[in-house]
Design a protein around this motif. Structure first.
Motif, short mmCIF file in Angstrom:
data_model
loop_
_atom_site.label_atom_id
_atom_site.label_comp_id
_atom_site.label_asym_id
_atom_site.label_seq_id
_atom_site.Cartn_x
_atom_site.Cartn_y
_atom_site.Cartn_z
N LEU A 43 34.48 42.80 37.73
CA LEU A 43 34.18 41.95 36.59
C LEU A 43 34.58 42.65 35.30
CD1 LEU A 43 30.70 40.43 37.46
CD2 LEU A 43 32.95 39.39 37.70
N CYS A 44 35.28 41.94 34.45
CA CYS A 44 35.81 42.53 33.22
C CYS A 44 34.68 42.95 32.28
CB CYS A 44 36.69 41.51 32.52
SG CYS A 44 37.32 42.10 30.95
N PRO A 45 34.72 44.18 31.77
CA PRO A 45 33.68 44.61 30.84
C PRO A 45 33.93 44.11 29.42
CG PRO A 45 35.18 46.42 31.28
CD PRO A 45 35.64 45.26 32.12
N PHE A 46 35.06 43.47 29.19
CA PHE A 46 35.40 43.07 27.81
C PHE A 46 35.26 41.58 27.57
CE2 PHE A 46 38.27 46.77 28.79
CZ PHE A 46 37.40 47.71 28.24
N HIS A 47 35.01 40.81 28.62
CA HIS A 47 34.69 39.40 28.39
C HIS A 47 33.73 38.95 29.49
CE1 HIS A 47 37.60 38.14 31.52
NE2 HIS A 47 37.01 36.96 31.47
N GLU A 48 33.09 37.83 29.22
CA GLU A 48 32.07 37.32 30.12
C GLU A 48 32.73 36.56 31.26
OE1 GLU A 48 28.01 36.84 31.01
OE2 GLU A 48 29.21 38.23 29.83
N TYR A 64 44.46 45.62 33.93
CA TYR A 64 44.82 44.38 33.27
C TYR A 64 43.76 43.34 33.59
CZ TYR A 64 47.42 40.38 31.59
OH TYR A 64 47.80 39.28 30.88
N CYS A 65 43.36 42.56 32.57
CA CYS A 65 42.41 41.49 32.80
C CYS A 65 43.11 40.15 32.63
CB CYS A 65 41.21 41.57 31.84
SG CYS A 65 40.14 40.13 32.02
N PHE A 66 43.06 39.33 33.67
CA PHE A 66 43.71 38.03 33.61
C PHE A 66 42.89 37.04 32.80
CE2 PHE A 66 45.61 40.00 37.30
CZ PHE A 66 46.94 39.78 37.03
N GLY A 67 41.62 37.38 32.59
CA GLY A 67 40.77 36.49 31.81
C GLY A 67 41.05 36.63 30.32
N CYS A 68 41.05 37.86 29.82
CA CYS A 68 41.26 38.02 28.38
C CYS A 68 42.67 38.50 28.07
CB CYS A 68 40.19 38.91 27.74
SG CYS A 68 39.85 40.47 28.52
N ALA A 69 43.49 38.61 29.10
CA ALA A 69 44.90 38.98 28.91
C ALA A 69 45.03 40.29 28.14
CB ALA A 69 45.67 37.86 28.21
ZN ZN Z 1 38.58 40.33 30.45
#
Ligand code: ZN
Length: 647
Positions: A43-48, A64-69
């Motif tokens: 789980l990304c620590p930089f977005h929910e 790389y986070c595909f949620g917050c790019a």
């Molecule tokens: Zn993220």
């Protein structure tokens, strides 16, 4: 993340990069699951988020986070997690792997040249060592007595790094000055407080617990009063500093982190001594907040360590006193439980004994028993609420029903609602039908409130919003599933569309047919739709000729923007190792979401026609035709759902 011009020697930066393992650094903050030979997700620590879109590629030293790019290397990660500069991140990681960092000018690192964060951490580390040594000195007898009286023999102290802050006003101050720490830095780190006559020791005559980050770095302290004459608060904590933010710090996480990930469970207790008691009693997953209530930021920290997927959620166990304050705390936790889904429990302390007292009176076994005897949080909140009503009278039962039904309506896991409705009927001694009726009315009124708040236009640029908020089946079928909105459906949709295109570019052999079978409108982002159309009409590549295929695609792309997109799609890491099974799931999910949107649209049309609100144009489909299409869509979606979730 912008990099400040590095003054650290390039070869030292390279040495740190070489020695650090990115999956270990990231793994301090979230639990990573291996998804391929060279990829891990969490789980990304930089977005929910609720399902993992944060990926680490160890061989490339990349995340790389595909949620917050967002993405980068291990230094970028450390920078963002610490809100630190590039130099500070390098220093922090250098310390971790024992590499000596030198700066461009001059030889060794001088204090003034180091990053501020590193200097503050250094000051706090010196203070922790100072306090630890003081615990052996004669004036610390009250601290040692306290620890013995709470059941903590001397051999257990080092594990927790316990210390003693001497009573004088300047013991630590003088020590830090001797070590070359400027007062200003010790003040910023929260070690000193400032008064009319200058700075003085913040903690005096107190037992001290160092509060450590998951990687062991001390960032602050909790300190307990020992002298009965001391008029200060019983517990004193480090104030907010650049290192220490109490809203997201959990005491004991450095000790509990590995056990939390392994057991998929976290036990939340109230104080430092409770964490110690649990740890020593064999409850290795215990942590506590530091002088503040458990809040949303804490919940996020815990959730990332527990799981990378909501469906695989572990257990969160709160320990509470059974009194009124304990019940209020449980209700607060229930509000937060929407973050934790249905896996939250309460361990109610017998006779109001906290884990530390319980261990003292009844031993380690009793502490383990306390945790084993947990009850679901929802049940606890409802039942403790019922105790406020006189259930012997009809009026009391009706009032209790009214108070409890909103709680059940707020349970996010829909499968649990009828279960609790049935239980509530039993607890109240009323017929189940009465509870179900009240629950249905509550759900209806909530859904009306929801649809009012949904009337606002979507704010995501580049995303075509169609009818309805939800894109998942739960959100479409049951508009009361408020929690589903937390996941930013538009973002999740964009992510899915992008992954489908990545597959199409990188694995044309296994995806070409899937893409061809996908409706154009399944892509909601305009640029994605263009790319999909372009890919679909390009000839299927011959096996072994994929490299040339990409060049041909680029050459035939309609414009530069599309060419840029294609190159990115070719370079980006896939969320999972690509195989046919995965590709099928991605495209099935894409089709399913497309159907969801059409179904929501059809429902609206059917409803408006049946109420006569819509003016039927000539040639427009009739109500029966719309309804038939709706049924066909529903059936098709059931099939897709089976395909996208089957393993
Ligand atoms: Zn993220």
């Amino acid at each position: 993340v912008r990099r400040v011009a590095g003054r650290i020697r390039a070869e030292d930066v390279a040495a740190v990069r070489e020695a650090v393992r990115i999956e270990e650094v990231v793994g301090d903050h979230l639990t990573l699951r291996r998804t391929g030979p060279d990829s891990l997700t969490g789980l990304c620590p930089f977005h929910e988020e609720r399902t993992a879109s944060f990926t680490v590629t160890p061989s490339k030293n990349l995340w790389y986070c595909f949620g917050c790019a967002e993405g980068g290397d291990v230094f970028d990660f450390q920078q963002r997690i610490d809100h630190a500069t590039f130099a500070e991140a390098v220093e922090r990681l250098a310390q971790r792997v024992g590499v000596n960092v030198r700066y461009e000018r001059g030889g060794a690192v001088s204090g003034a040249e180091q990053g501020r964060r590193t200097r503050l951490a250094h000051a706090v580390t010196l203070a922790a060592a100072f306090y630890r040594r003081q615990l052996d000195e004669a004036p610390a007898a009250p601290a040692r007595d306290f620890l013995h009286s709470r059941g903590f023999p001397a051999e257990t102290w080092a594990r927790f790094g316990l210390g003693y802050a001497p009573r004088g006003w300047d013991s630590l101050l003088r020590h830090l000055r001797n070590q070359g720490i400027p007062d200003e830095e010790a003040l910023t780190a929260g070690l000193l407080a400032s008064g009319n006559r200058g700075p003085y020791d913040r903690f005096r005559g107190r037992l001290v617990w160092p509060i450590r980050q998951p990687d062991g770095q001390v960032i602050g302290f909790g300190a307990r009063r020992l002298d009965p004459e001391d008029t200060g608060p019983k517990y004193l904590n480090t104030p907010e500093t650049p290192l220490y933010q109490k809203g997201r710090v959990l005491y004991g996480l450095d000790l509990a982190r590995v056990a939390i990930a392994r057991e998929r469970r976290v036990v939340l207790v109230e104080g430092y001594t409770d964490v110690m008691a649990c740890q020593l009693a064999g409850v290795a997953t215990a942590v506590a907040t530091c002088g503040t209530a458990f809040g949303a930021d804490h919940a996020r920290v815990v959730r990332r360590l527990l799981t990378d997927d909501e469906r695989l959620m572990g257990e969160v166990i709160f320990t509470f006193d059974g009194d009124a304050a304990g019940r209020r705390a449980a209700v607060r936790a229930f509000e937060l439980d929407q973050v934790f889904a249905a896996s939250t429990f309460v361990a109610v302390q017998p006779d109001g004994l906290d884990p530390c007292d319980l261990r003292l009176r009844s031993g380690d076994e009793a502490v383990r028993g306390l945790i084993a005897g947990r009850v679901p949080l929802v049940e606890y909140v409802i039942r403790s609420g019922l105790s406020e009503f006189d259930l012997a009278t009809a009026e009391g039962r009706v009032a209790a029903l009214r108070a409890s039904v909103p709680l059940i309506a707020r349970i996010r896991d829909l499968a649990l609602r009828p279960e609790y409705a049935r239980l509530l009927a039993g607890w109240l001694g009323t017929p189940e039908s009465q509870v179900n009726g009240a629950l249905a009315a509550e759900v209806r009124s909530r859904s009306q409130a929801d649809s009012r708040s949904d009337a606002q236009p979507g704010s995501e640029p580049g995303v075509t919003r169609t009818a309805g908020r939800g894109t998942g089946p739960a959100a479409t079928l049951v508009p009361t599933a408020r929690g589903a909105a937390d996941d930013e459906p538009d973002r999740a949709g964009r992510l899915l569309e992008r992954e489908a295109l990545r597959l199409a570019v990188q694995q044309p052999g296994i995806t070409h047919d899937l893409l061809t079978a996908t409706a154009e409108a399944a892509f909601t982002v305009a640029t994605a739709r263009t790319a999909a159309a372009h890919l679909r009409t390009s000839p299927r590549p011959l096996p072994g000729a994929e490299a040339g295929w990409l060049e041909a695609l680029l050459a035939a792309a309609p414009d530069d923007g599309q060419r840029r997109l294609l190159r990115a799609l070719a370079a980006e890491q896939l969320l999972r190792e690509a195989d046919e099974r995965y590709a099928e799931q991605v495209f099935a999910r894409l089709a399913e979401r497309h159907l969801d949107r059409r179904i929501a649209e059809l429902r609206g049309l059917v409803q408006r026609q049946s109420t006569g609100a819509a003016v039927t144009e000539a040639g427009a489909p009739t109500g029966e035709e719309l309804f038939a299409e709706l049924m066909a869509c529903e059936a098709q979606r059931r099939l897709l759902r089976e395909r996208s979730t089957a393993t």
